[in-house]
Design an enzyme around this catalytic site. Sequence first.
Site, PDB file in Angstrom:
ATOM      1  N   PRO A 164       0.810  -1.221   0.000  1.00 32.88           N
ATOM      2  CA  PRO A 164       0.000   0.000   0.000  1.00 32.88           C
ATOM      3  C   PRO A 164       0.845   1.274   0.000  1.00 32.88           C
ATOM      4  O   PRO A 164       1.635   1.510   0.905  1.00 32.88           O
ATOM      5  CB  PRO A 164      -0.807  -0.112   1.300  1.00 32.88           C
ATOM      6  N   GLU A 165       0.670   2.046  -1.047  1.00 33.32           N
ATOM      7  CA  GLU A 165       1.268   3.385  -1.129  1.00 33.32           C
ATOM      8  C   GLU A 165       0.100   4.365  -1.222  1.00 33.32           C
ATOM      9  O   GLU A 165      -1.034   3.971  -0.994  1.00 33.32           O
ATOM     10  CB  GLU A 165       2.186   3.493  -2.355  1.00 33.32           C
TER      11      GLU A 165
END
Length: 293
Positions: free
Chosen positions: A2-3
């Site tokens: 997750p960015e």
Amino acid sequence: MPELPEVETVVRGLRTVLPGHTIVSVRLGKTDFIEDPLALAELLPRRRIEKIERLGKFIRLELSATPAAKNPEREINLIVHLGMTGRLGVRRADEPIAPHTHAFFELEDGRELRYTDIRRFGQLLVVAGDRLGAFSDRLGKEPLEISAAEFTKRLAGRRARIKALLLDQRIFRGIGNIYADESLWQARIHPARLAARLGSADLGRLRQAIRRVLQHAIAARGSSISNFVDAEGQPGEYQQRHRAYGREGKPCFRCGSKIRRAVIAGRSSYFCPRCQASPRRARAIHLKQKKNR
DNA sequence: AGCTCTTCCTGAAAGC
DNA sequence: TGCTTTCAGGAAGAGC
């Protein structure tokens, strides 16, 4: 992993189902990734979820106290970082529990907010309202909001590799390995170039590339690499649009050269050896252009 | 200042 | 086939 776009996708999902609801109790499994598990379990019950926002890769749930809460005069925030494999979602309390689920926030209506994290590289912490400013100040600017002047200022004179700076959360918040590589490919900048050696045209292209890549990735609900799913458990689709990340040996979408992989700034970095001139080659091109002028 | 190495953790993939 | 080893990586800290 997750960015920014993945975290934004999770936040948007949670926003439609959580605000206005009250946490009635907290149950914890393994707690080695929680800053202060006792404080978390003590302070959260009887608090209402007011709003949810994203701070870079962090998720902030603003909690207001109901009269029965502990320390009701203090406003607090539940801060969540998904690390590599963290998932945050709302389920009915009677739904099966996914393996590696280590935090349960039971709501007044029979549902619960659950945090699942296989590798436990994520983070859960409580930040008091009066400490939130300090917490946020440790992070750099939101890349979708930064002006061209501010963008340039933050990189000017830095003798570190551009890739390392893009990953540094104190400079820009939210960019990780995938979107750093995708943005550099889009802007035709080699990840090992020193920021100080980039011209204003390079920096302008880079800022626009970051904006474009992040916006498109958000529209596609993120990239599902390492099992990323949104708050409803659905995968994203941006991994199908990757131009560099994870494409070693495959043809560049612009020129057909084989995408290469190298470790830069301690991370796997994918780039096109023709479109993204190496630092040496970029310098040679620069000198040649200067001579011809 | 900035680089590399290490640590945390687990599951997937590669190696034998 | 099945066991063992290696690797991946966000962030922080140590040491150079």
